[in-house]
Design an enzyme around this catalytic site. Structure first.
Site, short mmCIF file in Angstrom:
data_model
loop_
_atom_site.label_atom_id
_atom_site.label_comp_id
_atom_site.label_asym_id
_atom_site.label_seq_id
_atom_site.Cartn_x
_atom_site.Cartn_y
_atom_site.Cartn_z
CE LYS A 9 11.87 55.74 48.00
NZ LYS A 9 11.74 54.40 47.54
NE ARG A 123 15.90 45.17 47.75
CZ ARG A 123 15.30 46.23 47.21
NH1 ARG A 123 14.90 47.22 47.98
NH2 ARG A 123 15.11 46.29 45.92
#
Ligand code: ZN
Length: 212
Positions: A9, A123
């Site tokens: 997002k 990540r």
């Protein structure tokens, strides 16, 4: 812009904001910015965060409203990571109603749990310039080296499987009533967030009626 941790997002929020030339407003950025200033609010915020406590809704709401009131928001804005709870959403709703405004859309990035967990575990961040990468979906050009500044990349300490699953649980508990609240207003667009970044952006554009 809503979605579980790892749904992308933040990435989508920034892309869409840039394409529409409107500000991307995230509570994380607002808190960081506020803490770098010397105001009574920033002292309160620093004390809370240093003690590992959650920022109370009243303070979060006040800081977001102050940001929305800035002149760059006249043509619209994207909220990312806010509202996070039903009570924040209700206060935001009342605040906007008073100003004869409302939220046009709530974009909900729907991503299966296994995908978000994988994405978070993959990540990598650059401590030096804040660059973010993903070793499977958005790898740096040279393994483990930041594309922007050449420093080495590392995972965040709290990006491990246990804390990730906890974060997803908290998100689901907090967000369910929030989604129901916005669904009752008929403004939720669900986007399949497990496609590529480009495809998800395109879907969001379709939902907003804009070519992005
Ligand atoms: Zn860097």
């Amino acid at each position: 812009m809503m979605g579980p941790p790892g749904s992308g997002k933040g990435t989508q929020g920034k892309i869409v904001a840039e394409a529409l030339k409107i500000p991307h407003i995230s509570t994380g950025d607002i808190f960081r910015q506020a803490m770098s200033e010397a105001t009574p609010q920033s002292e309160e915020l620093k004390a809370l965060i240093n003690k590992g406590q959650l920022v109370p809704d009243s303070l979060t709401n006040a800081m977001v409203f102050k940001r929305i009131e800035r002149s760059d928001c006249i043509g619209g804005y994207i909220l990312d990571g806010y509202p996070r709870t039903l009570s924040q959403a209700e206060v935001l709703d009342a605040y906007l109603a008073e100003k004869h405004q409302n939220l046009d859309y709530v974009v909900m990035l729907d991503v299966p749990e296994e995908t978000t967990v994988d994405r978070i575990l993959n990540r990598r961040f650059c401590k030096s310039c804040g660059g973010s990468f993903n070793i499977t979906t958005n790898p740096p050009k040279i393994e483990n080296i930041c594309d922007y500044c050449g420093e080495s990349l590392s995972a965040r300490d709290d990006d491990n499987e246990e804390t990730v699953l906890d974060r997803i649980k908290v998100y689901e508990k907090e967000t369910k009533p929030l989604i129901e609240f916005y669904e009752s207003k008929g403004i939720v667009c669900s986007i399949a967030g497990d496609n590529s970044v480009k495809e998800a952006t395109k879907e969001i554009g379709k939902c907003l009626g804009r070519d992005i």
